[in-house]
Design an enzyme around this catalytic site. Structure first.
Site, PDB file in Angstrom:
ATOM      1  N   ASN A  34       0.879  -1.162   0.000  1.00  0.00           N
ATOM      2  CA  ASN A  34       0.079  -0.080  -0.005  1.00  0.00           C
ATOM      3  C   ASN A  34       0.847   1.123   0.153  1.00  0.00           C
ATOM      4  OD1 ASN A  34      -2.628   1.527   0.729  1.00  0.00           O
ATOM      5  ND2 ASN A  34      -0.972   2.327   2.078  1.00  0.00           N
ATOM      6  N   GLU A  35       0.825   2.068  -1.020  1.00  0.00           N
ATOM      7  CA  GLU A  35       1.344   3.184  -1.409  1.00  0.00           C
ATOM      8  C   GLU A  35       2.939   3.247  -1.061  1.00  0.00           C
ATOM      9  OE1 GLU A  35      -0.842   6.077   1.181  1.00  0.00           O
ATOM     10  OE2 GLU A  35      -2.352   5.926  -0.130  1.00  0.00           O
TER      11      GLU A  35
END
Length: 854
Positions: free
Chosen positions: A429-430
């Site tokens: 995530n990210e």
């Protein structure tokens, strides 16, 4: 002599715990098992509940202490040629395990199950002792050990990057910092000579969906024998085959099914689950058996050029059906995971389905969820986007850590790969966004994986080598995506490829939510807006409840229960930009924030779903709101709070994701009479109308527009703007554009006109949408003389009506057992809005709240 059947004995009784680094600490019984240290300390009132008030601050010492758990268990006879194994499904995190004084295991990964042979150590009475070191302090020691790495994170601190533990335990912008430890998943003693270690399958569904090929593989540990495979549906056997293990360690058989019962997302078909069972046989005796419920489906992620826009599509197709994946992102449902029950998981996923959400994304800063979570998704037809557990930072990749991550990935993929609901795995995530933000090295054209380890972004090796290889080997039929967001190695904000996280509403440039159509992407896997939780939830975390002196929106305690940086400014910005509001009473302020969130998120779904235009024009194919849930009682981006109380956005999202929906937007067009003039400009306000049909059949409908003056309730338009219009299946269709119907008052009165679109099929209304002038703060809202709210005789329906347009009528009830099927509805004159209700009686008191009420 034939091997004996496998014996499995849960080691779940008589557990005790104490602080290890405190001399006078005494062992105390645990509160439950599996468990963690905070649950046990709360149980014995050694620490206060961290979810109440500011108690989180008073329990930080727990995460920097050392803890020990112990129990005793009876030994089991171990037949000649057999072995005894202790199986640990999950130890959080830095654990040293001793059996009868002998160290058998040291762990450093919360996510990886462990198995240790203890045959020679067992006695008639056995002591099992597990010591847990501080993950926080160990993490910082590892940071110091590798100073050459370019450490950096969003949320938490750098120590978390060095530790394979749920990252949200360090705190996030929606959750507290509570660094747990303990035996968080089951522990079993197993006695066996031969056992089935795993059961997996690959399936191939023909393009016409008329046949299925299934290749089932059983992993055998120990001397081989015959393995019987059975496939059944609803208790009826549909296929069976027996094969010899032949000492190879694995046995594979193939089945062919004609006209298989296929698994579909809800609304598009049923969710039949076959039971696949493998059993080791010794003569007629069953030695070891594994059963898994599986679903047969053809699932694809389609990335192909679009007809008349740049880039490629990014949409999921299940059993040849393109799915518009409206849904939400999921974080762990509690900071203390062992107390989340299977029933609670089922309630959460049921709520997701009831909200018309087709997909849930398991976010990469939490855990590989419990089987009960995925079982519920399988049963209820909710698609799952599964992240690996990395988030918001620049992760290191030293050799021992790479080995640990490889084991973690493979073990968890094996545990979850049978679930039909999981249609994609994503690497993180990210983290690619963090790489861009920090200016770390990333050359997509460089395919030399070993060279990535020499850069200041070594985590690329994790996402594009370790995890990619594990998925390619273990789940070749499931799409692997290196990260979220990610698209073809381009900038993660590139809206034409892959998925994006759209945070320019709330974060970033803080755009207006009315402009979400300009902030689209092929698939938006995060976006959001904050809102306060239910007032009852606030009262639950205030130490004195309704009598607490901090029971007001800007209080220190209420602010403490919002972990987002700058939340005060951002909530105030979007409120003051859009509506008139006051901080008192608390109930009305909470309502205002929930109305704000509801309007924002509905705007995103409505405008992005408009871009789902059919084959070759899947300009936007999904919107996953951040977030569905909370891990504690808090003001956050969730649309349902910690206690499963829906915020009003839950209902507006539900309406936007209904099988059929209507949409209206207003566009202002300015036409200068001269290219330099600031004065002589002709302005017109157009309304654009469309219909979205997510069903799988073309619908022939009429579209009716009605409009009212919001100040008088006067009807200014009633017109059928389309008759016999075909709304083709599974896409949005433009209906038309026209001037705002201002009636006799003429131009300049557009900001007084409320417009409603009705989609009617065979004389029955199947969709409705009320469009208001914006911003709402400029609208001269009128208080209705009579807002009628009538509960019918059997207390199953509430009817609402008024003589003037009313914005955002919310039904409220003190009794949590009363559940409304819809809420936060707009009322216009001359019609009655009916809302189904459960759990009510004729004596149930239902109150209302609306914009402009105070």
């Amino acid at each position: 002599m034939a091997p004996a059947a496998v014996i499995v004995v849960p080691v779940d009784k008589n557990w005790e715990f104490k602080q290890l680094d405190k001399e006078d600490a005494e062992f105390l019984p645990v509160s439950q098992f599996p468990t963690n240290v905070h649950l046990d300390l709360i149980h014995h009132k050694i620490i206060p509940d961290p979810f109440i008030g500011k108690n989180e601050l008073d329990v930080q010492w727990v995460g920097e202490a050392q803890w020990v758990y112990k129990t005793t268990f009876k030994g089991q006879p171990v037949p000649e040629g057999a072995k005894a194994v202790l199986a640990f499904d999950g130890l959080d995190t830095f654990a040293t395990v001793k059996v009868n004084g002998t160290t058998i295991l040291e762990t450093d990964n919360m996510f990886t199950p462990e198995r240790v042979e203890v045959t020679g150590l067992l006695k008639e009475e056995n002591e099992l002792v597990i010591s847990f070191d501080s993950a926080y302090l160990r993490g910082w020691k590892l940071v110091e050990k590798y100073p050459e790495h370019k450490w950096g994170v969003w949320n938490g601190d750098n120590s978390r990057l060095a530790v394979r533990k749920a990252q949200y335990h360090w705190g996030w912008d929606w959750g507290p910092a509570l660094l747990t430890c303990g035996p968080w998943r089951p522990i079993n003693l197993e006695i066996y000579e031969t056992r089935l270690a795993d059961l997996s399958f690959d399936s191939t569904i023909s393009e016409n969906l008329k046949s299925a090929g299934i290749k089932a593989t059983a992993e055998v540990e120990g001397p081989g024998g015959k393995v019987k495979f059975e496939l059944s549906l609803d208790g009826e056997q549909v296929a069976s085959q027996t094969a010899d293990a032949n000492g190879s360690g694995s046995v594979t058989v193939s089945f062919h099914l004609d006209n298989p019962s296929l698994w579909y997302p809800f609304r598009y078909g049923e969710q039949p689950l076959y039971t696949l069972t493998a059993t080791i046989l010794s003569g007629d005796d069953e030695i070891s058996s594994i059963s898994k419920r599986i679903g047969l489906r053809r699932a694809e992620l389609v990335q192909q050029p679009l007809l008349d826009q740049p880039g490629t599509s990014f949409f999921f197709r299940v059993n040849n059906i393109p799915i518009y994946c409206g849904g939400s992102d999921w974080i762990p449902a509690d900071n203390f995971i062992p107390r989340i029950t299977a029933q609670k998981y089922y309630e959460w996923i049921s709520l997701i389905r009831d909200g018309n959400q087709f997909m849930v994304r398991v976010w990469g800063g939490g855990i590989y969820e419990e089987q009960a979570f995925y079982d519920a998704c399988d049963e209820l037809g909710v698609l799952v986007w599964q992240d690996f557990m990395f988030g918001c930072g620049n992760y290191p990749a030293w050799p021992e850590l790479r080995k640990s991550i490889d084991r973690e990935a493979r073990e968890n993929v094996k545990l979850l790969r049978h679930h039909p609901s999981i249609v994609i795995w994503a690497g993180n995530n990210e983290d690619y966004q963090y790489q861009e933000s920090a200016g770390l090295t990333y050359d997509f054209e460089n395919k030399d994986a070993e060279s990535w380890l020499q850069t200041d972004f070594p985590a690329r090796y994790i996402y594009e080598k370790i995890l990619s290889d594990a998925c390619a080997e273990l789940i070749p039929g499931t799409f692997y995506h290196p990260g979220s967001p990610w698209g073809a190695g381009r900038d993660t904000h590139d809206a034409t490829v892959g998925d994006i996280h759209q945070w320019n509403v709330w974060h970033g440039t803080q755009e207006k939510w009315q402009d979400f159509d300009k902030l689209s992407g092929r698939f938006v896997s995060e976006f959001g807006m904050q809102a306060f939780p239910d007032v009852k939830t606030i009262d639950a975390y205030l130490p004195l409840g309704k009598d607490d002196p901090d029971r007001y929106p800007q209080s220190s305690t209420v602010d403490f229960h919002n972990k987002a940086d700058g939340h005060e400014r951002r909530i105030a910005l979007y409120l003051v930009e859009n509506m008139r509001y006051a901080p008192d009473p608390l109930e009305q302020f909470v309502y205002s924030t929930q109305l704000m969130q509801a309007e924002c998120l509905a705007s995103a779904y409505r405008l992005w779903k408009r871009q789902w235009k059919g084959p070759g024009r899947e300009y936007n194919a999904g919107a996953l709101v951040w977030q569905i849930n909370d891990c504690w009682p808090v003001t956050s981006w969730s649309i349902v709070d910690f206690y499963l109380r829906p915020k009003h956005a839950f209902y507006t999202v539900k309406r936007e994701m209904a099988p059929v929906s209507a949409g209206i937007t207003r566009k202002i067009h300015k036409h200068p009479r001269d290219k330099y003039t600031r004065v002589y400009i002709d302005t017109e306000t157009k309304i654009e109308v469309w219909g979205s049909n997510l069903t799988l059949e073309d619908l022939t409908v009429d579209v009716v527009l009605k409009a009212w003056d919001v100040t008088t309730g006067e009807l200014t338009l009633e017109k059928k703007i389309a008759e016999g219009l075909v709304l083709p299946e599974n896409r949005s269709t433009e209906v038309g554009a026209l001037d705002v119907p201002v009636g006799e008052k003429g131009k300049g009165e557009e900001n007084k006109i409320v417009v409603t679109a009705y989609i009617v099929q065979n004389g029955k209304q199947i969709a409705r949408y009320v469009n208001w002038p914006e911003p709402l703060k400029y609208v001269h809202l009128q208080k209705p003389k009579e807002l009628k709210v009538v509960l019918n005789d059997d207390a199953t329906v509430v009817d609402i009506s008024a003589e003037v347009p009313v914005k955002g009528v919310a039904l409220e009830c003190e009794d949590d057992a009363v559940k409304f099927d819809d809420n936060l509805v707009d009322i216009v004159p001359g019609e009655v809005v009916s809302i189904a209700v459960k759990g009510a009686t004729k004596e149930t008191k239902i109150s209302t709240r609306y914009l402009g009420m105070i």
